[in-house]
Write an enzyme that holds these catalytic residues in place. Structure first.
Site, short mmCIF file in Angstrom:
data_model
loop_
_atom_site.label_atom_id
_atom_site.label_comp_id
_atom_site.label_asym_id
_atom_site.label_seq_id
_atom_site.Cartn_x
_atom_site.Cartn_y
_atom_site.Cartn_z
N ASP A 296 -5.22 -6.12 7.39
CA ASP A 296 -5.24 -6.74 8.59
C ASP A 296 -6.66 -7.82 8.40
OD1 ASP A 296 -2.96 -5.79 9.62
OD2 ASP A 296 -3.86 -4.70 11.13
N ASP B 75 6.48 -4.68 11.56
CA ASP B 75 5.29 -3.52 10.97
C ASP B 75 5.81 -2.58 10.20
OD1 ASP B 75 2.62 -3.31 10.17
OD2 ASP B 75 1.97 -3.67 12.25
#
Ligand SMILES: *[C@@H]1O[C@H](CO)[C@@H](O)[C@H](O)[C@H]1NC(C)=O
Ligand SMILES: *[C@@H]1O[C@H](CO)[C@@H](O)[C@H](O)[C@H]1NC(C)=O
Ligand SMILES: *[C@@H]1O[C@H](CO)[C@@H](O)[C@H](O)[C@H]1NC(C)=O
Length: 443
Positions: A219, A158
């Site tokens: 997301d 990430d």
């Protein structure tokens, strides 16, 4: 975009660029990932069955096998954020949470492998992960080696708590250390999405060269609005996004949320169909203990999985959008002479409460093989037989739902040469074709 522009983009991006050749992810990865459904629930005291713990991953691994997902290609069991202790060890090692992962990750990995599955893990190219656990910055080599020692097969990195400008150097650097361990590990990057958010234009040439997959957008959340926003992002930006996909390197529109709380049955069918058109990784994030059978059936639809996993690895495009009706098409095998087969998805974004009829000839969709196509519906058990290009097909599409068809030319199956001719555009044939939107003739 006209054909020359398409060619300019494709040829520049793909003909002269080396992709990450670690031999992995020849088709989009499939499996199960904890984040969307189980988030950062660390409360094993009050919620032992749903907290991020080794038990959760063991249980899901068991179910992926016993409920038949593994046999259909779902093979990764991937941990997301919140698996770590808040501090590294005194020697600088990452330490899995001692109460939630008491057996350690090597053990969990062995368990997952013993079921014939593969093991994925999450970290972050920053000082912290998004949830505030130790990131890999300053420890790239140590952490790559730890993953290899734990027999990890898939690493998602990430991009919280890092500078997007550092990513052009940082993601390749970590990839270098992964490679140096000698253990093949799929490398999932969040590099483009953080750069896009900060106003930069990602260097996809470099991203393709260093990552097996990457996130471009937000997301996913448990709602139809979220799924729609992703579909729109991929449609609206397809000229930049689509050419980057191919065997070994994929765009990742994020997890499948089918079977959770936010999507209706129709909307769930839509997510599965469009993800297959997008050549997306199929990472389920759902409680496999409680999923209802009709949602499980969507995730286990073999024909749609086959579209997703098509060996050509050509990502599909939105070829029509008008009045709330969209048509998406993806060139697939089998290929005959210069003619591709296609998966075609008709999507109804309207909310007027009744199914919409869409009628279109195969030729209008760009399907012009004189010998015709065998056409079947991938959700309904309907086989249209062999249709010639002038045949008009008519489908009824439910609100927020989808009809997905597969149109196969006669097989003459040579994926690598077919892909090559597509990329080089040496033939005058454009697989996205001569599609001319003629709105009024469709609906
Ligand atoms: C990470 O932490 C180091 C040491 O505190 C600091 O110098 C650096 O600026 C931080 N990096 C980011 C991206 O915040
Ligand atoms: C490391 O990179 C080389 C060169 O691209 C490649 O041939 C090899 O398969 C990679 N090894 C691993 C373990 O990823
Ligand atoms: C993008 O990356 C490629 C490959 O690493 C490199 O050759 C090229 O110079 C980069 N482009 C820009 C604009 O930085």
């Amino acid at each position: 975009m006209n054909r020359d522009v398409v060619c300019a983009v494709l040829c520049l991006v793909l003909t002269f660029v080396e992709a990450l050749e670690n031999g992995l992810a020849r088709t989009p990865p499939m499996g199960w990932l904890s984040w969307e459904r189980f988030r950062c629930n660390t409360d094993c005291k009050n919620d032992p069955d749903n907290c991020i713990s080794e038990n959760l991953f063991r249980t899901m691994a068991d179910l992926v096998v016993s409920e038949g997902y593994a046999a259909l290609g779902y093979e990764f069991i991937n941990i997301d954020d919140c698996w770590l202790e808040k501090e590294r060890s005194l020697t600088g090692q990452l330490v899995p949470d001692r109460t939630r992962f008491p057996s350690g990750l090597h053990d969990l990995s062995e368990y997952i492998h013993s079921k014939g599955l593969k093991f994925g893990i999450y970290e972050d190219y920053g000082n912290y992960t998004c949830a505030g656990y130790p990131g890999i910055l300053g420890y790239l080599e140590t952490d790559a080696q730890a993953f290899a020692d734990w027999n990890v097969d898939y690493v998602k990195i990430d991009g919280c708590y890092s500078h997007p400008r550092d990513m052009d150097r940082g993601y390749p650097e970590f990839g270098y250390y992964l490679n140096r361990t000698g253990r093949p590990m799929i490398y999932s990057c969040s590099w483009p999405v953080y750069q896009i958010y900060s106003g930069m234009s990602p260097n996809f040439t470099s991203i393709i060269e260093h990552c097996n997959l990457w996130r471009n957008f937000d997301d996913i959340q448990d709602s139809w609005a979220s799924v729609e926003s992703i579909i729109d992002y991929y449609g609206n930006n397809q000229d930049i996004i689509v050419p980057n996909a191919g065997p070994g390197h994929w765009n990742d529109p994020d997890m499948l949320i089918i079977g959770n709380f936010g999507l209706s049955y129709e909307q769930s069918k839509t997510q599965m169909a469009i993800w297959a058109i997008l050549a997306a990784p199929l990472l389920m994030s759902v409680d496999l203990r409680t999923i209802r059978p009709e949602y499980k059936a969507i995730l286990q639809n073999k024909k749609i999985i086959a579209v997703d996993q098509d060996p050509l690895g050509i990502q599909g495009r939105r070829i029509y959008k008008h009045n709330g009706i969209e048509i998406w098409a993806r060139p697939t095998t089998p290929v005959y002479q210069n003619y591709f087969s296609y998966a075609v998805a008709f999507l109804n974004r309207r909310t007027d409460g009744t199914p919409s009829d869409v009628a279109v000839t195969l030729r209008e969709l760009g399907l012009s093989n004189p010998g015709g196509y065998t056409v079947e519906d991938l959700y309904e058990d309907v086989n249209y037989g062999t249709l010639v290009p002038n045949t008009k097909i008519k489908v009824k599409v439910n609100p927020s739902g989808v009809v997905i068809l597969r149109a196969d030319v006669q097989p003459s199956f040579e994926p690598s040469t077919a892909r090559q001719s597509f990329l080089q555009q040496r033939t005058p044939y454009d697989p996205y074709s001569i599609f001319q939107p003629r709105p009024n003739s469709f609906i």
